[in-house]
Design an enzyme around this catalytic site. Structure first.
Site, PDB file in Angstrom:
ATOM      1  N   GLU A 288       0.834  -1.191   0.000  1.00  0.00           N
ATOM      2  CA  GLU A 288       0.000   0.000   0.000  1.00  0.00           C
ATOM      3  C   GLU A 288       0.875   1.249   0.000  1.00  0.00           C
ATOM      4  O   GLU A 288       2.097   1.169   0.140  1.00  0.00           O
ATOM      5  CB  GLU A 288      -0.918   0.017   1.224  1.00  0.00           C
ATOM      6  N   ASN A 290       1.061   5.036   1.976  1.00  0.00           N
ATOM      7  CA  ASN A 290       0.561   5.940   3.004  1.00  0.00           C
ATOM      8  C   ASN A 290       0.804   7.373   2.539  1.00  0.00           C
ATOM      9  O   ASN A 290       1.952   7.803   2.410  1.00  0.00           O
ATOM     10  CB  ASN A 290       1.271   5.700   4.338  1.00  0.00           C
ATOM     11  N   ARG A 292       0.961  10.389   3.702  1.00  0.00           N
ATOM     12  CA  ARG A 292       1.134  11.284   4.849  1.00  0.00           C
ATOM     13  C   ARG A 292       2.551  11.125   5.382  1.00  0.00           C
ATOM     14  O   ARG A 292       3.272  10.197   5.009  1.00  0.00           O
ATOM     15  CB  ARG A 292       0.146  10.935   5.962  1.00  0.00           C
TER      16      ARG A 292
END
Length: 327
Positions: A288, A290, A292
């Site tokens: 995945e 992220n 941020r």
């Protein structure tokens, strides 16, 4: 350069952001619930805007209250830190509509990578290796059919959210059938999205994540990778960089894959591309992205900050030491 930035967060990350803003000569504006008004970060801030009483939902997740604090303080931009509203595309769009800058990825990037099944599709389009898995599942019977194709054990995963929430290991059809509805309810309650998918489970796994930064115009750099294999209940305990005992060709492959993903969407700001490394097979697969700043960012800063301050673009940590952070 902004003259003033409001930090829409609390605790350790707020303190780090405030410290950096002061070093840059930018006014640091904090926000605080009544219970946080005397914490260290709020004492460090140049100014603090009160959010009032109440829990997180009434304070740090209250978009209207934060927007009001921005206007009343004269802040030009908002740094979300991690958690809370850091991956909320609607918040970033609301700030833009109010004439405020969101210090983070573009809303399109948050949406593109925010759902894991959509991120898998982007990765597939760029030739990034993926674990055998399924698309979104309509019901338990479809999950059973897909699991038979993938082969057990499998991970039943929520497409939304993160932090290890909404994941269940299933060793056989009975476990998958029993857990399907429960994981869907958990995902719906925590993330407002009950959609699930499957991935093959890797037992001898290491968790490797690659830190990227993008300028929003197609320029993307890699700031090394972190090993976060030591976990408890899917929560990271120790982070280490550079990842130890990782074959150099594989290290380069992961960095190139992360670059390809970032460039594919002209990524802006900080992001982390996560991979699972099958130590027995010697292969790594995309997990995945992220969108941020992560809790683990200080580990990368320890080995790359001096290079960034000198304005160099880097593709690897500055030195060969292995800073660790116990989370």
């Amino acid at each position: 350069m902004f003259r003033s930035v409001l930090i829409a967060n609390r605790g350790e990350i707020a303190a780090r952001i405030i410290r950096t803003l002061k070093r840059l000569g930018i006014e640091a504006i904090g926000i605080a619930s009544d219970s946080d008004r005397f914490t260290l970060p709020m004492r460090m801030a140049d100014r603090v805007m009160r959010l009032g009483p109440g829990g997180v939902a009434e304070t740090y997740l209250n978009i209207d209250a934060i927007i009001t604090a921005c206007h009343e303080s004269g802040a030009q931009a908002v740094h979300p830190g991690y958690g809370f509203l850091s991956e909320n595309a609607a918040f970033a769009e609301r700030l833009a509509a109010e004439g405020l800058h969101f210090i983070g990825p573009k809303p399109a990037h948050i949406r593109a990578f925010g759902l894991k099944h959509a991120a898998r599709e982007i990765a597939m389009s760029r030739g990034v290796p993926l674990l055998p898995g399924s698309g979104l599942l309509d019901n338990a019977e479809q999950a059973l059919s897909e699991a038979a194709r993938i082969s057990y054990p499998v991970m039943l995963k929520s497409t939304a959210g993160g932090g290890g929430i909404g994941m269940q290991l299933c060793h056989n059809p009975d476990e998958l059938r029993q857990r399907f509805a429960n994981v869907g309810r958990l995902a719906s309650g925590n993330f407002g999205d009950s959609r699930l998918y499957l991935e093959r489970f890797v037992s001898a796994a290491r968790h490797i994540e690659v830190q990227i930064f993008g300028d929003g115009n197609g320029g993307v750099i890699v700031l090394g990778e972190r090993d976060c294999s030591l976990q408890r209940r899917n929560q990271k305990v120790v982070e280490e960089t550079p990842a130890p005992n990782l074959p150099q060709p594989l290290r380069e492959k992961l960095r190139n894959a992360a670059l390809a993903l970032g460039k594919a969407v002209k990524y802006e700001s900080a992001g982390t591309v996560e991979f699972v490394y099958d130590a027995r097979a010697g292969e790594a697969y995309f997990l995945e992205v992220n969108t941020r700043l992560q809790v683990e960012h200080p580990v990368t800063e320890e080995v790359s900050a001096s290079t960034l301050w000198n304005g160099w673009s880097v593709n690897q940590p500055v030195n060969s030491c292995c800073p660790r952070k116990i989370l």
